[in-house]
Enzyme design. Structure first.
Site: not given
Length: 350
Positions: A21, A65-66, A97-98, A174, A287
């Protein structure tokens, strides 16, 4: 400690632009965001010149694009760093970012004996937008890549993710939000630095290799691995089908809570049989905080007794890329299991 730089020596930083992006513009006809040439990025950040750094760049051609990022692209990034390692003080990787946390984790394993900063950053809005976060992320990443400690050594000597107000260890990170500028978080490890009016490093949290050795890059990542998300109602038929996937060597099993799984005989038998066939199974929690405590509950203990390896507090992204890395070295299953139990570069707390 605040950021510092070499006195009377211009830091040399290499930017590796993969796409994402941060370097996209809007297609006038479709309204969709598309990768643009790297010169667009520099034109929109004239403040870079004020840093007085020697900055050069390498660009993926075409930028991607990632979501299309793959181990082949990780190899390309690693090669670019290796070939330019002696010529630059630090590296900034611009990335979507993905899959950023996957790339950061993979590079942390591939770049053995890393002694210089590899800062990965991107943005939630294109850098040409009025409210973009890309400009500050890029400038701050460059400053961090140039920062030195009191001994004149690189302040950061690992792969890290810089986003908005924080610098995180790459293999502990993450993506937590698709909308917020603070898109990343390390739920089980403190930030390496906080960014406000200044850049303040948490030096106790920074990774240091035990001894300074030449950089060694491992290029091969074995992709015969997979994720399995445990869920209530998973049937024996489905589990058997998954565990008998052709050519699969390793499974990152995402279990409940502190590493719990069903105690039904058919379930534990299926897991035990897969382990006996040589499949490596790594237990990680679903979690976002905490880790695996195999013996806390009977449901976790039965999973461990079936031959499953504890992932402690490792992230899913680090778990799957670490498994790719270890199998990529050609190690047998027992050796892979052994090294999965060790922290190789700060990716988990034992």
């Amino acid at each position: 400690m605040a950021v510092s730089e070499k006195v009377n020596v211009r830091p040399r930083i290499l930017i590796i632009y993969t796409g994402g992006t941060i370097g996209m513009i809007e297609n006038a006809e479709t309204g969709s965001l598309e990768p643009f040439d790297f010169t667009h990025l520099i034109d929109n950040v004239p403040k870079i010149k004020k840093l007085d750094y020697v900055i050069n760049n390498i660009q993926f051609n075409p930028p991607i694009d990632s979501s299309n990022m793959s181990p082949a692209h990780w190899r390309d990034i690693a090669i670019a760093i290796e070939e330019n390692y002696d010529e630059y003080d630090g590296f900034v990787v611009l990335h979507g970012t993905d899959t950023m946390a996957f790339t950061a984790s993979a590079l942390s394993f591939m770049l053995e004996n890393l002694h210089k900063p590899v800062i990965i950053t991107g943005s939630q809005l294109p850098i040409g937008e009025v409210r973009t976060d890309g400009e500050e992320n890029l400038i701050t990443s460059l400053q961090i890549a140039a920062a030195l400690d009191a001994q004149g050594e690189p302040m950061v000597q690992e792969v890290a993710i810089l986003f908005e107000n924080y610098l995180w260890r790459g293999n502990r990170s993450t993506k937590m939000s698709a909308d917020n500028f603070n898109a990343f978080k390390s739920n089980n490890y403190p930030p390496l630095a906080k960014i406000g009016l200044g850049i303040h490093f948490n030096e106790e949290s920074l990774y240091r290799v035990p001894s300074k050795r030449p950089l060694k890059v491992r290029y091969t990542m074995d992709t015969n691995v997979m994720f399995v998300d445990l869920y209530p109602g998973m049937s024996e038929k489905i589990l058997q089908h998954i565990l008998n996937t052709p050519d699969v060597k390793g499974v990152v099993f995402k279990t409940y809570g502190a590493g719990n799984a069903p105690t039904d005989k058919w379930f534990t038998d299926a897991i035990r049989e897969a382990v006996e066939r040589g499949i490596v199974i790594l237990n990680v929690t679903q979690c976002v905080n905490g880790g695996i405590h195999s013996t806390r509950y009977v449901t976790g203990d039965s999973f461990a007794r079936a031959g499953v390896v504890s992932g402690h507090d490792i992230t899913s992204e680090a778990a799957i890329t670490k498994m790719m890395y270890l199998f990529g070295m050609g190690l047998p299953a027992e050796s892979v299991k052994k090294y999965l139990s060790y922290s190789l570069c700060g990716e988990m707390t034992i």
